[in-house]
Design an enzyme around this catalytic site. Sequence first.
Site, PDB file in Angstrom:
ATOM      1  N   CYS A  77     -72.430  -8.006  32.785  1.00 39.84           N
ATOM      2  CA  CYS A  77     -72.857  -8.626  33.542  1.00 39.84           C
ATOM      3  C   CYS A  77     -73.401  -9.998  34.013  1.00 39.84           C
ATOM      4  O   CYS A  77     -72.372 -10.233  35.020  1.00 39.84           O
ATOM      5  CB  CYS A  77     -74.013  -7.552  32.277  1.00 39.84           C
ATOM      6  SG  CYS A  77     -76.025  -7.769  32.933  1.00 39.84           S
ATOM      7  N   HIS A 174     -73.189  -2.214  31.520  1.00 43.49           N
ATOM      8  CA  HIS A 174     -73.016  -3.058  29.815  1.00 43.49           C
ATOM      9  C   HIS A 174     -72.224  -1.727  29.814  1.00 43.49           C
ATOM     10  O   HIS A 174     -72.512  -0.351  29.199  1.00 43.49           O
ATOM     11  CB  HIS A 174     -73.844  -2.397  29.743  1.00 43.49           C
ATOM     12  CG  HIS A 174     -74.810  -3.904  30.305  1.00 43.49           C
ATOM     13  ND1 HIS A 174     -74.996  -5.093  29.345  1.00 43.49           N
ATOM     14  CD2 HIS A 174     -76.010  -3.940  30.823  1.00 43.49           C
ATOM     15  CE1 HIS A 174     -75.112  -5.891  29.097  1.00 43.49           C
ATOM     16  NE2 HIS A 174     -76.660  -5.702  30.382  1.00 43.49           N
ATOM     17  N   GLU A 176     -70.557  -0.985  26.955  1.00 44.09           N
ATOM     18  CA  GLU A 176     -71.201  -1.422  25.893  1.00 44.09           C
ATOM     19  C   GLU A 176     -72.347  -0.642  25.630  1.00 44.09           C
ATOM     20  O   GLU A 176     -72.892  -0.434  23.793  1.00 44.09           O
ATOM     21  CB  GLU A 176     -71.931  -2.384  24.587  1.00 44.09           C
ATOM     22  CG  GLU A 176     -72.763  -3.179  25.108  1.00 44.09           C
ATOM     23  CD  GLU A 176     -72.361  -3.777  26.194  1.00 44.09           C
ATOM     24  OE1 GLU A 176     -71.880  -4.042  27.105  1.00 44.09           O
ATOM     25  OE2 GLU A 176     -73.844  -4.183  26.216  1.00 44.09           O
TER      26      GLU A 176
END
Lengths: 192, 250
Positions: A77, A174, A176
């Site tokens: 990001c 993202h 994650e």
Amino acid sequence: MSVAIIDYGAGNIQSIRFALERLGVSATLSSDPETIQSASHVIFPGVGEASSAMTKLKSTQLHTLIPELTQPVLGICLGMQLMCNSSEEGNTTGLGVFDTEVVRFSTTRNVPHMGWNEVKGSGVLFEKIPNHSHFYLVHSYYAIPNINTVGHCLYDINFAAAMAKKNFYGTQFHPEKSGAMGAQLLQNFLSL
Amino acid sequence: MLTKRIIPCLDIKDGRTVKGVNFINLRDAGDPVELAQRYTEEGADELVFLDISASEEKRKTLANLIRDIAQAIDIPFTVGGGINAMDDVGILLDNGADKVSINSAAVRRPALISDVANRFGTQCVVVAIDAKQISAEWIVHLVGGKVPTERKLFTWAQEAVDRGAGELLFTSMDHDGTKQGFANTALRQLSETVTVPVIASGGAGTMQHFIDTFVEGYADAALAASVFHFKEISIPDLKNELRLHKIPMR
């Protein structure tokens, strides 16, 4: 394997740590140059505002350390955006790893671009990831596609959703927070 | 293509999930971490947790719960309920929340929106608005919908965005708990007023209601609680149905 997550006061670093834990990898949060340099893999996270993030990096000399790292580095990001030449957000210079500029979406659609969008990716980061898989993004600025782009995404315009250059990698999305496909991408990075 | 999002909402009270019907009559609907995992596996795009216990002691429990949730799931989630100050926000984000939802405190002190946006970024600021239609005007209400304010929905929404809200969560109190569909006329006007994503909330009862809120209400995301908690609608079935209606889904 020793994974370092660069700690420079950027928000929501825990999510990345937890995502790595789900892959069985324990990561160290650190702003210490030696710890970062000696890690096998480095993750450069970030949410927030570009120019203030650059100021923080400069205050700890991380802005010179990061571009000189030789192990695999993954910017996520804002981390990825800071690895570009410059950002319109706060008109700041970047770390100059990826040869491109970060600019603000000029669209009549919603900004931030928020939610799950398709990414057409290729190369090592996207191994075992079907083309057009969805990833979670939330951002108001984007990197202009360039020679380093390995993942494309469309939101009115085509922007760089993932980049790779030598040992440096970056994702605008993202991983994650992107479910199973995100976990696979992190696994791919850790396998480098 | 950017997909529309399906967001189960978990109301948390003393560490358990509950759902109010018209904001009263709470029923127990299970363990939040288990529910969060179940929804993640079923294909939920995001989750929202609203803490309705709100005493100081309980809020510490909340931070631990947020951490447990962040460890367990790999999709984004928002936490709201009783957020009054920057410190509240910091604790939640540090424990792994992706966004915070601010409601009453933002109305009482609008500068809180800009403070949070400046410090943590607009991407993590969801401004939740509970409103009720009173003689043709949508009036913003506080404290879980109990207290009417002087503010009107559309002007308040615009101010919230100007101050740094990255997303709006609009709950029609007239629709919430009724299972008669979302407030699509107001949602559409809201979506046309602001340039940030709008989450539709309140009124989901059938799959058709979700179709309607995306097609007629222009919602970017739809939030619901009891239809998911009590398994009246399954998320995979819902997403298939929405795909059949050409609504982009993950």
